[in-house]
Design a protein around this motif. Sequence first.
Motif, mmCIF file in Angstrom:
data_model
loop_
_atom_site.group_PDB
_atom_site.id
_atom_site.type_symbol
_atom_site.label_atom_id
_atom_site.label_comp_id
_atom_site.label_asym_id
_atom_site.label_seq_id
_atom_site.Cartn_x
_atom_site.Cartn_y
_atom_site.Cartn_z
ATOM 1 N N GLY A 53 0.791 -1.224 0.000
ATOM 2 C CA GLY A 53 0.000 0.000 0.000
ATOM 3 C C GLY A 53 0.825 1.277 0.000
ATOM 4 N N LEU A 54 2.144 1.157 0.002
ATOM 5 C CA LEU A 54 2.996 2.347 -0.009
ATOM 6 C C LEU A 54 3.210 2.831 -1.444
ATOM 7 N N SER A 55 3.242 4.114 -1.597
ATOM 8 C CA SER A 55 3.476 4.717 -2.905
ATOM 9 C C SER A 55 4.954 4.590 -3.275
ATOM 10 N N PRO A 56 5.262 4.390 -4.543
ATOM 11 C CA PRO A 56 6.672 4.386 -4.961
ATOM 12 C C PRO A 56 7.380 5.703 -4.644
ATOM 13 N N LYS A 57 6.636 6.799 -4.603
ATOM 14 C CA LYS A 57 7.238 8.092 -4.257
ATOM 15 C C LYS A 57 7.726 8.116 -2.816
ATOM 16 N N PHE A 58 7.084 7.308 -1.949
ATOM 17 C CA PHE A 58 7.517 7.213 -0.551
ATOM 18 C C PHE A 58 8.970 6.751 -0.483
ATOM 19 N N PHE A 59 9.313 5.752 -1.302
ATOM 20 C CA PHE A 59 10.670 5.219 -1.289
ATOM 21 C C PHE A 59 11.678 6.251 -1.802
ATOM 22 N N SER A 60 11.292 7.012 -2.811
ATOM 23 C CA SER A 60 12.158 8.088 -3.295
ATOM 24 C C SER A 60 12.391 9.116 -2.200
ATOM 25 N N PHE A 61 11.326 9.499 -1.527
ATOM 26 C CA PHE A 61 11.410 10.465 -0.434
ATOM 27 C C PHE A 61 12.268 9.910 0.702
ATOM 28 N N PHE A 62 12.079 8.623 1.026
ATOM 29 C CA PHE A 62 12.824 7.985 2.105
ATOM 30 C C PHE A 62 14.329 8.019 1.815
ATOM 31 N N TYR A 63 14.730 7.703 0.584
ATOM 32 C CA TYR A 63 16.145 7.717 0.227
ATOM 33 C C TYR A 63 16.721 9.132 0.297
ATOM 34 N N LEU A 64 15.953 10.123 -0.108
ATOM 35 C CA LEU A 64 16.425 11.513 -0.014
ATOM 36 C C LEU A 64 16.594 11.944 1.440
ATOM 37 N N ILE A 65 15.647 11.565 2.285
ATOM 38 C CA ILE A 65 15.747 11.891 3.718
ATOM 39 C C ILE A 65 16.965 11.193 4.323
ATOM 40 N N ALA A 66 17.155 9.920 3.990
ATOM 41 C CA ALA A 66 18.311 9.181 4.503
ATOM 42 C C ALA A 66 19.617 9.848 4.066
ATOM 43 N N ALA A 67 19.687 10.287 2.821
ATOM 44 C CA ALA A 67 20.890 10.970 2.328
ATOM 45 C C ALA A 67 21.111 12.275 3.087
ATOM 46 N N GLY A 68 20.034 13.010 3.350
ATOM 47 C CA GLY A 68 20.150 14.266 4.093
ATOM 48 C C GLY A 68 20.626 14.059 5.517
ATOM 49 N N ILE A 69 20.110 13.030 6.169
ATOM 50 C CA ILE A 69 20.531 12.738 7.541
ATOM 51 C C ILE A 69 21.977 12.270 7.566
ATOM 52 N N TYR A 70 22.343 11.448 6.615
ATOM 53 C CA TYR A 70 23.693 10.910 6.539
ATOM 54 C C TYR A 70 24.720 12.000 6.210
ATOM 55 N N PHE A 71 24.300 13.030 5.502
ATOM 56 C CA PHE A 71 25.207 14.104 5.114
ATOM 57 C C PHE A 71 25.774 14.844 6.325
ATOM 58 N N ILE A 72 24.956 15.067 7.336
ATOM 59 C CA ILE A 72 25.368 15.885 8.478
ATOM 60 C C ILE A 72 26.593 15.314 9.193
ATOM 61 N N PRO A 73 26.572 14.054 9.669
ATOM 62 C CA PRO A 73 27.781 13.567 10.355
ATOM 63 C C PRO A 73 28.977 13.404 9.424
#
Length: 136
Positions: A53-73
């Motif tokens: 039931g998850l949208s494919p856009k959710f996964f795109s958004f999730f990867y972008l958020i993960a990249a943003g969080i990972y960028f900081i440290p």
Amino acid sequence: MQLSDQAKKYLLEAAKWANFIAIVGFIAIGLLVIMSFSIGTIMASLPEGSLGGLSPKFFSFFYLIAAGIYFIPVFFLFQFGQKIKQAFAEDDHNLLTFGLKKLRSHYKFIGILCIIFIVFYFLMILLGAFGALAMA
């Protein structure tokens, strides 16, 4: 307080490794961003209902958020490596202090992230246990 030659050597070696790890981290972030743009297309080609039931856009958004969080440290680690090497090259106490501050920021961010994940996993275990009890 003064640093011994051995302490300087250890800090400089740590800075070199920090730069290496940060560069690898930046490459991984780049791959995450690239993957964020392609994962939506890949997931959209899967059969209907296979995503739970998850949208494919959710996964795109999730990867972008993960990249943003990972960028900081990774950025803090990169700054640590750069400033420590620069501090020893220029014999600048202020750059050394700034580099060590960035190392502290790196570990502080990682520590807070660990706490968040521990709480998240604890809540998931509790929800799973309550769900199992409700089904019984």
